[in-house]
Motif scaffolding. Structure first.
Motif, PDB file in Angstrom:
ATOM      1  N   THR A 254      -6.575  13.289  14.553  1.00  0.00           N
ATOM      2  CA  THR A 254      -6.158  11.912  14.293  1.00  0.00           C
ATOM      3  C   THR A 254      -4.668  11.738  14.018  1.00  0.00           C
ATOM      4  OG1 THR A 254      -8.357  11.374  13.458  1.00  0.00           O
ATOM      5  CG2 THR A 254      -6.561   9.909  12.818  1.00  0.00           C
ATOM      6  N   PRO A 255      -4.032  12.558  13.161  1.00  0.00           N
ATOM      7  CA  PRO A 255      -2.630  12.272  12.817  1.00  0.00           C
ATOM      8  C   PRO A 255      -1.700  12.329  14.021  1.00  0.00           C
ATOM      9  CG  PRO A 255      -3.598  13.804  11.241  1.00  0.00           C
ATOM     10  CD  PRO A 255      -4.558  13.685  12.380  1.00  0.00           C
ATOM     11  N   ARG A 256      -0.730  11.409  14.056  1.00  0.00           N
ATOM     12  CA  ARG A 256       0.242  11.334  15.141  1.00  0.00           C
ATOM     13  C   ARG A 256       1.636  11.656  14.619  1.00  0.00           C
ATOM     14  NH1 ARG A 256      -3.822  11.529  17.387  1.00  0.00           N
ATOM     15  NH2 ARG A 256      -4.846   9.989  18.714  1.00  0.00           N
ATOM     16  N   ARG A 257       2.489  12.080  15.553  1.00  0.00           N
ATOM     17  CA  ARG A 257       3.923  12.179  15.296  1.00  0.00           C
ATOM     18  C   ARG A 257       4.627  11.298  16.319  1.00  0.00           C
ATOM     19  NH1 ARG A 257       3.897  18.085  13.798  1.00  0.00           N
ATOM     20  NH2 ARG A 257       4.792  18.211  11.701  1.00  0.00           N
ATOM     21  N   PHE A 258       5.774  10.736  15.898  1.00  0.00           N
ATOM     22  CA  PHE A 258       6.522   9.854  16.787  1.00  0.00           C
ATOM     23  C   PHE A 258       8.004  10.157  16.645  1.00  0.00           C
ATOM     24  CE2 PHE A 258       8.686   5.691  17.522  1.00  0.00           C
ATOM     25  CZ  PHE A 258       8.400   5.594  18.874  1.00  0.00           C
ATOM     26  N   ALA A 259       8.691  10.286  17.792  1.00  0.00           N
ATOM     27  CA  ALA A 259      10.126  10.541  17.804  1.00  0.00           C
ATOM     28  C   ALA A 259      10.768   9.671  18.873  1.00  0.00           C
ATOM     29  CB  ALA A 259      10.414  12.018  18.065  1.00  0.00           C
ATOM     30  N   THR A 260      12.088   9.487  18.772  1.00  0.00           N
ATOM     31  CA  THR A 260      12.792   8.606  19.711  1.00  0.00           C
ATOM     32  C   THR A 260      14.059   9.272  20.237  1.00  0.00           C
ATOM     33  OG1 THR A 260      14.106   7.542  17.956  1.00  0.00           O
ATOM     34  CG2 THR A 260      11.970   6.554  18.495  1.00  0.00           C
ATOM     35  N   GLN A 261      14.529   8.752  21.347  1.00  0.00           N
ATOM     36  CA  GLN A 261      15.800   9.150  21.942  1.00  0.00           C
ATOM     37  C   GLN A 261      16.268   7.977  22.797  1.00  0.00           C
ATOM     38  OE1 GLN A 261      18.624  10.700  21.884  1.00  0.00           O
ATOM     39  NE2 GLN A 261      17.897  12.807  22.203  1.00  0.00           N
ATOM     40  N   HIS A 262      17.580   7.776  22.931  1.00  0.00           N
ATOM     41  CA  HIS A 262      18.041   6.692  23.801  1.00  0.00           C
ATOM     42  C   HIS A 262      19.389   7.047  24.409  1.00  0.00           C
ATOM     43  CE1 HIS A 262      21.072   4.917  20.991  1.00  0.00           C
ATOM     44  NE2 HIS A 262      20.315   5.494  20.087  1.00  0.00           N
ATOM     45  N   TYR A 263      19.607   6.523  25.619  1.00  0.00           N
ATOM     46  CA  TYR A 263      20.840   6.748  26.368  1.00  0.00           C
ATOM     47  C   TYR A 263      21.281   5.434  27.006  1.00  0.00           C
ATOM     48  CZ  TYR A 263      18.622  11.355  26.230  1.00  0.00           C
ATOM     49  OH  TYR A 263      17.972  12.487  25.818  1.00  0.00           O
ATOM     50  N   SER A 264      22.560   5.350  27.296  1.00  0.00           N
ATOM     51  CA  SER A 264      23.076   4.213  28.048  1.00  0.00           C
ATOM     52  C   SER A 264      22.641   4.338  29.508  1.00  0.00           C
ATOM     53  CB  SER A 264      24.599   4.176  27.957  1.00  0.00           C
ATOM     54  OG  SER A 264      25.137   3.290  28.913  1.00  0.00           O
ATOM     55  N   ILE A 265      22.185   3.235  30.086  1.00  0.00           N
ATOM     56  CA  ILE A 265      21.824   3.240  31.504  1.00  0.00           C
ATOM     57  C   ILE A 265      23.050   3.538  32.358  1.00  0.00           C
ATOM     58  CG2 ILE A 265      21.002   1.793  33.409  1.00  0.00           C
ATOM     59  CD1 ILE A 265      19.087   0.470  31.487  1.00  0.00           C
ATOM     60  N   LEU A 279      16.612   6.225  38.838  1.00  0.00           N
ATOM     61  CA  LEU A 279      16.635   6.420  37.390  1.00  0.00           C
ATOM     62  C   LEU A 279      15.356   7.099  36.919  1.00  0.00           C
ATOM     63  CD1 LEU A 279      18.152   3.073  36.022  1.00  0.00           C
ATOM     64  CD2 LEU A 279      19.235   5.313  36.094  1.00  0.00           C
ATOM     65  N   ASN A 280      14.241   6.776  37.564  1.00  0.00           N
ATOM     66  CA  ASN A 280      12.983   7.404  37.170  1.00  0.00           C
ATOM     67  C   ASN A 280      12.979   8.895  37.503  1.00  0.00           C
ATOM     68  OD1 ASN A 280      10.350   6.746  35.969  1.00  0.00           O
ATOM     69  ND2 ASN A 280       9.538   7.543  37.897  1.00  0.00           N
ATOM     70  N   VAL A 434      11.416   2.530  27.773  1.00  0.00           N
ATOM     71  CA  VAL A 434      11.600   1.103  28.040  1.00  0.00           C
ATOM     72  C   VAL A 434      13.100   0.842  28.135  1.00  0.00           C
ATOM     73  CG1 VAL A 434      11.380  -1.240  27.143  1.00  0.00           C
ATOM     74  CG2 VAL A 434       9.479   0.348  26.923  1.00  0.00           C
ATOM     75  N   SER A 435      13.534   0.190  29.205  1.00  0.00           N
ATOM     76  CA  SER A 435      14.942  -0.189  29.328  1.00  0.00           C
ATOM     77  C   SER A 435      15.158  -1.525  28.631  1.00  0.00           C
ATOM     78  CB  SER A 435      15.343  -0.279  30.804  1.00  0.00           C
ATOM     79  OG  SER A 435      14.527  -1.228  31.473  1.00  0.00           O
ATOM     80  N   TYR A 436      16.329  -1.651  27.982  1.00  0.00           N
ATOM     81  CA  TYR A 436      16.623  -2.899  27.281  1.00  0.00           C
ATOM     82  C   TYR A 436      18.128  -3.051  27.105  1.00  0.00           C
ATOM     83  CZ  TYR A 436      17.511  -6.006  23.329  1.00  0.00           C
ATOM     84  OH  TYR A 436      18.021  -6.989  22.521  1.00  0.00           O
ATOM     85  N   ALA A 437      18.681  -4.134  27.614  1.00  0.00           N
ATOM     86  CA  ALA A 437      20.078  -4.515  27.397  1.00  0.00           C
ATOM     87  C   ALA A 437      21.035  -3.354  27.627  1.00  0.00           C
ATOM     88  CB  ALA A 437      20.251  -5.078  25.985  1.00  0.00           C
ATOM     89  N   GLY A 438      20.845  -2.651  28.748  1.00  0.00           N
ATOM     90  CA  GLY A 438      21.751  -1.573  29.098  1.00  0.00           C
ATOM     91  C   GLY A 438      21.432  -0.241  28.468  1.00  0.00           C
ATOM     92  N   GLU A 439      20.337  -0.153  27.698  1.00  0.00           N
ATOM     93  CA  GLU A 439      19.942   1.102  27.061  1.00  0.00           C
ATOM     94  C   GLU A 439      18.597   1.572  27.611  1.00  0.00           C
ATOM     95  OE1 GLU A 439      21.528   3.075  24.561  1.00  0.00           O
ATOM     96  OE2 GLU A 439      23.230   1.859  25.218  1.00  0.00           O
ATOM     97  N   ARG A 477      29.916   9.311  30.161  1.00  0.00           N
ATOM     98  CA  ARG A 477      30.551   8.064  29.751  1.00  0.00           C
ATOM     99  C   ARG A 477      30.229   7.805  28.282  1.00  0.00           C
ATOM    100  NH1 ARG A 477      30.029   3.604  34.574  1.00  0.00           N
ATOM    101  NH2 ARG A 477      30.640   4.949  36.287  1.00  0.00           N
ATOM    102  N   ALA A 478      31.207   7.326  27.537  1.00  0.00           N
ATOM    103  CA  ALA A 478      30.969   7.030  26.131  1.00  0.00           C
ATOM    104  C   ALA A 478      29.992   5.868  26.018  1.00  0.00           C
ATOM    105  CB  ALA A 478      32.277   6.654  25.460  1.00  0.00           C
TER     106      ALA A 478
END
Length: 478
Positions: A254-265, A279-280, A434-439, A477-478
């Motif tokens: 039952t227990p879950r773990r959740f982590a995130t990461q994000h990059y500029s498109i 991109l995919n 999920v893409s959002y506002a350039g991220e 790119r920064a």
């Protein structure tokens, strides 16, 4: 009370559900508190509690008899205090504390005596080190997968949030839903009807198209499962139930773990161009390389390439809709090679072959194709035998397009959005972006017991992206 029958594919998510495998999908979004309204979060919750008008699917109650269906409840019969919950993070309110809370919230199966959704408003999130130090808050929502898929969930969110930073007194998600007022502030687009118009030629032409669809579906399924049974296939093509056994493919808890990461498109796009891919393709390559490094650390890397189950949206209309409109293809992730370039080429070849295998049919016929394609997998889940024997795939990797522009909730800008997905016996890891506002925002959902140190996969994803950029000579790119 009105009843809405469930499609077979939607019902399957309910039949396959157990306390260890809750069939729910979630969304975690972070927002910045407006500088001139320090009590914004408390005021928002108080106002939302006063709005007791509900739109589908937020007023749907599941009934299994006489046939699986949704009963549309009157507003007065819905206990909003059960569904809307206000929480605060312990200090320091970092991404770690937020991840721990979301992991716990996403682990719990929802009570079927209520409509199958929850909305959690979370305050106490520390300021982003990169901004001017303003406080932040988060919104975590979950709903049953029988009601919404990834694309449908993003469309529901898009209807709820506005492109106008000056919009005020906005309705909560349950008052917007799939059928309430669209608060996006975008100009109305031409919408395709969900009822397919019969083609010229009348009944004979319709029957001909139906026969062609049946032939296309039968041919695709026949070739796919012939490859599954015989193991004889193009070396680049992935087939269901031919994936190697890995640590991601046992019984889960039952227990879950959740982590995130994000990059500029804008960081990913030049890399996709240099690799002559999409991109995919880059996303799959980053995931494949990260998984290879992670499994090498654990001395658990299979000699064969891991296989991903890749959802493909088949929605034929522009608006939000309750239910699923998705099919699947299988793709190799190139985890059997050290070379990032060879990994990308393997992924491009495999996804192309997977797309070529999909039948050329309308959405209704595609639902039938998906039902038959996934029937062995769903049968394993319903019978409780998933995770025993060779897996259909090693994990699910999904990419969902989100809003291209910054969205606001009562003037509070949404900074990031991350998907939180579901797991099965036999599939203990899900990676969805999920893409959002350039991220490009990636959510990693894993079984706590089966996937140790899940955060390491997110870290390795960043390392693999840097390796790909070096391999293809793309400047960061920064």
């Amino acid at each position: 009370m009105a009843r809405k029958l469930l499609k077979t594919n939607d019902s399957a998510w309910l039949f396959a559900e157990t306390s260890r495998t809750p069939m729910q999908v979630g969304m975690l979004a972070t927002f910045r508190v407006p500088h001139d309204r320090p009590t914004f979060v408390a005021d928002l919750v108080a106002r939302w509690r006063s709005v007791r008008r509900f739109q589908g699917p937020y007023n749907y109650l599941y009934r299994s008899l006489p046939v699986p269906s949704w009963v549309e409840l009157p507003d007065a019969d819905i206990d909003l205090d059960y569904h809307l919950r206000h929480s605060a993070l312990p200090a320091p309110g970092s991404q770690r504390e937020l991840g721990v809370l979301v992991s716990r919230l996403h682990s719990a199966k929802m009570d079927r005596r209520y409509p199958l959704w929850e909305c959690h408003v979370i305050e106490g999130l520390e300021p982003d080190p990169g901004d001017d130090g303003g406080p932040r808050w988060a919104l975590y929502m979950k709903a049953h997968h029988s009601q919404v898929d990834g694309v449908g969930g993003v469309r529901l969110l898009s209807r709820m949030l506005s492109v106008d930073p000056d919009a005020r007194d906005m309705l909560p998600p349950w008052a917007v839903g799939a059928h309430g007022p669209d608060q996006s502030g975008l100009p109305p687009k031409a919408r395709r009807t969900e009822v397919e118009v019969a083609p010229p030629g009348g009944l004979v032409s319709g029957l001909t198209d139906g026969a062609r669809s049946a032939v296309s579906i039968a041919g695709s399924l026949g070739r796919t499962y012939a490859e599954t049974l015989t193991g004889r296939t193009d070396p680049d093509r992935a087939a269901p139930f031919r994936a190697p056994k890995s640590i991601f493919n046992g019984r889960i808890h039952t227990p879950r773990r959740f982590a995130t990461q994000h990059y500029s498109i804008e960081r990913l796009r030049p890399l996709a161009k240099a690799a002559d891919g999409s991109l995919n393709d880059v996303f799959l390559a980053v995931s494949g390389g990260a998984l290879r490094q992670y499994l090498l650390e654990l001395d658990a890397l299979p000699t064969e390439s891991l296989t991903a189950n890749v959802p493909v949206s088949v929605r034929a209309h522009e608006g939000a809709r309750v239910g699923n409109a998705v099919t699947f293809l299988y793709a190799r992730l190139g985890t059997d090679t050290h070379s990032p370039r060879k990994r990308v080429e393997a992924i491009k070849a495999s996804t192309r072959l997977g797309k070529d295998r999909l039948p050329s049919v309308g959405q209704g016929a595609m639902d039938a194709y998906t039902g038959v394609l996934m029937a062995p997998f769903i049968a394993q889940a319903v019978l409780g035998v998933g995770g025993r024997g060779r897996p259909a795939s090693n994990l699910v990797i999904s990419n969902v397009p989100g809003p291209a522009e910054t969205r606001y909730l009562d003037g509070s800008p949404m900074e990031e959005i991350f998907p939180v997905s579901l797991l099965f016996n036999g599939q203990a890891l899900n990676i969805t972006a999920v893409s959002y506002a350039g991220e490009f925002n990636i959510g990693f959902t894993g079984c706590r017991d089966s996937v140790p140190s899940l955060q390491r996969i997110a870290v390795h994803a960043g390392d693999e992206l840097a390796r790909l950029e070096q391999e293809y000579g793309v400047a960061v790119r920064a």
